[in-house]
Design a protein around this motif. Structure first.
Motif, PDB file in Angstrom:
ATOM      1  N   LEU A  26      -5.687  -0.734  -5.304  1.00  0.00           N
ATOM      2  CA  LEU A  26      -5.174  -0.465  -3.965  1.00  0.00           C
ATOM      3  C   LEU A  26      -4.213  -1.563  -3.523  1.00  0.00           C
ATOM      4  O   LEU A  26      -3.171  -1.287  -2.925  1.00  0.00           O
ATOM      5  CB  LEU A  26      -6.319  -0.312  -2.963  1.00  0.00           C
ATOM      6  N   VAL A  27      -4.542  -2.811  -3.834  1.00  0.00           N
ATOM      7  CA  VAL A  27      -3.630  -3.923  -3.527  1.00  0.00           C
ATOM      8  C   VAL A  27      -2.279  -3.674  -4.187  1.00  0.00           C
ATOM      9  O   VAL A  27      -1.226  -3.808  -3.556  1.00  0.00           O
ATOM     10  CB  VAL A  27      -4.228  -5.281  -3.975  1.00  0.00           C
ATOM     11  N   LEU A  85       6.264 -10.370   7.660  1.00  0.00           N
ATOM     12  CA  LEU A  85       4.815 -10.308   7.503  1.00  0.00           C
ATOM     13  C   LEU A  85       4.147  -9.548   8.659  1.00  0.00           C
ATOM     14  O   LEU A  85       3.292  -8.693   8.399  1.00  0.00           O
ATOM     15  CB  LEU A  85       4.217 -11.710   7.343  1.00  0.00           C
ATOM     16  N   PRO A  86       4.524  -9.786   9.914  1.00  0.00           N
ATOM     17  CA  PRO A  86       3.885  -9.013  10.986  1.00  0.00           C
ATOM     18  C   PRO A  86       4.106  -7.504  10.836  1.00  0.00           C
ATOM     19  O   PRO A  86       3.169  -6.717  11.027  1.00  0.00           O
ATOM     20  CB  PRO A  86       4.537  -9.554  12.263  1.00  0.00           C
ATOM     21  N   ALA A  87       5.302  -7.091  10.472  1.00  0.00           N
ATOM     22  CA  ALA A  87       5.574  -5.657  10.290  1.00  0.00           C
ATOM     23  C   ALA A  87       4.794  -5.107   9.104  1.00  0.00           C
ATOM     24  O   ALA A  87       4.247  -3.995   9.157  1.00  0.00           O
ATOM     25  CB  ALA A  87       7.075  -5.421  10.103  1.00  0.00           C
ATOM     26  N   ALA A  88       4.723  -5.869   8.029  1.00  0.00           N
ATOM     27  CA  ALA A  88       3.963  -5.443   6.850  1.00  0.00           C
ATOM     28  C   ALA A  88       2.486  -5.300   7.197  1.00  0.00           C
ATOM     29  O   ALA A  88       1.821  -4.353   6.768  1.00  0.00           O
ATOM     30  CB  ALA A  88       4.160  -6.437   5.708  1.00  0.00           C
ATOM     31  N   MET A  89       1.968  -6.215   7.992  1.00  0.00           N
ATOM     32  CA  MET A  89       0.552  -6.165   8.358  1.00  0.00           C
ATOM     33  C   MET A  89       0.234  -4.954   9.231  1.00  0.00           C
ATOM     34  O   MET A  89      -0.838  -4.356   9.115  1.00  0.00           O
ATOM     35  CB  MET A  89       0.135  -7.461   9.060  1.00  0.00           C
ATOM     36  N   THR A  96      -2.526   0.187   9.416  1.00  0.00           N
ATOM     37  CA  THR A  96      -2.509   1.636   9.592  1.00  0.00           C
ATOM     38  C   THR A  96      -3.137   2.330   8.385  1.00  0.00           C
ATOM     39  O   THR A  96      -3.985   3.215   8.530  1.00  0.00           O
ATOM     40  CB  THR A  96      -1.059   2.130   9.785  1.00  0.00           C
ATOM     41  N   ILE A  97      -2.726   1.921   7.211  1.00  0.00           N
ATOM     42  CA  ILE A  97      -3.193   2.571   5.985  1.00  0.00           C
ATOM     43  C   ILE A  97      -4.661   2.262   5.717  1.00  0.00           C
ATOM     44  O   ILE A  97      -5.458   3.171   5.436  1.00  0.00           O
ATOM     45  CB  ILE A  97      -2.303   2.156   4.802  1.00  0.00           C
ATOM     46  N   VAL A  98      -5.043   1.003   5.805  1.00  0.00           N
ATOM     47  CA  VAL A  98      -6.428   0.623   5.518  1.00  0.00           C
ATOM     48  C   VAL A  98      -7.377   1.274   6.520  1.00  0.00           C
ATOM     49  O   VAL A  98      -8.446   1.774   6.136  1.00  0.00           O
ATOM     50  CB  VAL A  98      -6.585  -0.915   5.472  1.00  0.00           C
ATOM     51  N   CYS A  99      -7.006   1.329   7.779  1.00  0.00           N
ATOM     52  CA  CYS A  99      -7.869   1.970   8.777  1.00  0.00           C
ATOM     53  C   CYS A  99      -7.971   3.477   8.543  1.00  0.00           C
ATOM     54  O   CYS A  99      -9.050   4.063   8.691  1.00  0.00           O
ATOM     55  CB  CYS A  99      -7.374   1.670  10.191  1.00  0.00           C
ATOM     56  N   ALA A 100      -6.864   4.111   8.175  1.00  0.00           N
ATOM     57  CA  ALA A 100      -6.888   5.562   7.921  1.00  0.00           C
ATOM     58  C   ALA A 100      -7.789   5.896   6.741  1.00  0.00           C
ATOM     59  O   ALA A 100      -8.619   6.811   6.815  1.00  0.00           O
ATOM     60  CB  ALA A 100      -5.476   6.077   7.680  1.00  0.00           C
ATOM     61  N   ALA A 135      -0.858  -7.195   1.503  1.00  0.00           N
ATOM     62  CA  ALA A 135      -1.776  -6.276   0.809  1.00  0.00           C
ATOM     63  C   ALA A 135      -3.145  -6.919   0.628  1.00  0.00           C
ATOM     64  O   ALA A 135      -4.177  -6.290   0.877  1.00  0.00           O
ATOM     65  CB  ALA A 135      -1.179  -5.880  -0.539  1.00  0.00           C
ATOM     66  N   ARG A 136      -3.159  -8.169   0.217  1.00  0.00           N
ATOM     67  CA  ARG A 136      -4.439  -8.847  -0.011  1.00  0.00           C
ATOM     68  C   ARG A 136      -5.189  -9.118   1.294  1.00  0.00           C
ATOM     69  O   ARG A 136      -6.415  -9.030   1.344  1.00  0.00           O
ATOM     70  CB  ARG A 136      -4.215 -10.133  -0.795  1.00  0.00           C
ATOM     71  N   LEU A 137      -4.455  -9.438   2.340  1.00  0.00           N
ATOM     72  CA  LEU A 137      -5.108  -9.641   3.639  1.00  0.00           C
ATOM     73  C   LEU A 137      -5.723  -8.335   4.138  1.00  0.00           C
ATOM     74  O   LEU A 137      -6.818  -8.336   4.715  1.00  0.00           O
ATOM     75  CB  LEU A 137      -4.110 -10.186   4.669  1.00  0.00           C
ATOM     76  N   GLY A 138      -5.034  -7.234   3.921  1.00  0.00           N
ATOM     77  CA  GLY A 138      -5.568  -5.934   4.352  1.00  0.00           C
ATOM     78  C   GLY A 138      -6.873  -5.600   3.649  1.00  0.00           C
ATOM     79  O   GLY A 138      -7.848  -5.165   4.280  1.00  0.00           O
TER      80      GLY A 138
END
Length: 193
Positions: free
Chosen positions: A132-133, A83-87, A92-96, A154-157
């Protein structure tokens, strides 16, 4: 880009600019496709070559963001098995993508006002976030995340984005700092540490 492609791009952008101007002047509900085409100095046929309806105009940048996600997906490296690596990858993606969303501060603010005032546009935005999720889940699975990890990350992002959008209140300059704070609150480090 060929001359024809440049002309098509300019026509599409004139339609979008005309629509946003009219939405601001008259309100979304009072604007018709014919009004937009007239203001953009294009025919209705040209309008429908680019957009299916006026809602699509309000989400004109959606394809550009989808293309950006595709490029980020191609460039993604490293494992997302935990989970930490996925987050970190999701951050990275959501911020970009969010950086691109606010690149035109005026358009961002106008879009945000439209979405807030019109339930049908909010619904479309939520459907876009659902897509997107799904794409984030696929990417995370490709990078080794299990179903539960991919679904949660994905949902947390997207929840971080939605919280940041609400916190920023239509201020393009406030969105990215609010987004970073949301990820920080979850304990998700920035990709560079």
């Amino acid at each position: 880009m060929s001359l024809r492609e440049r002309k098509q791009r300019r026509a599409r952008e004139r339609i979008v600019e005309a629509a946003y101007d009219l939405f601001a002047e008259r309100g979304f509900d009072a604007v018709t496709v014919a009004d937009i085409a007239e203001r953009a100095e294009v025919g209705r046929t040209t309008f429908f070559r680019y957009f299916g309806d006026k809602q699509e105009v309000a989400f004109a940048d959606e394809q550009r963001h989808a293309d950006r996600l595709g490029a980020l997906r191609e460039a993604a490296t490293g494992s997302a098995a935990t989970l930490p690596a996925a987050m970190v990858l999701v951050r990275t993606i959501v911020c970009a993508i969010s950086g691109e969303v606010v690149a035109d501060a005026g358009r961002y603010a106008a879009h945000d006002r439209l979405v807030e005032r019109h339930p049908e546009l909010r619904d479309r935005m939520h459907r876009k976030h659902d897509r997107l999720v799904g794409e984030l889940e696929e990417l995370l699975a490709e990078r080794g995340a299990g179903t539960e990890t991919a679904a949660l990350a994905a949902r947390l992002g997207i929840a971080c984005f939605e919280a940041a959008r609400r916190t920023a209140g239509g201020d393009a300059g406030a969105l990215l700092p609010a987004l970073r704070r949301a990820f920080d609150a979850l304990g998700t480090p920035a990709p560079d540490g």
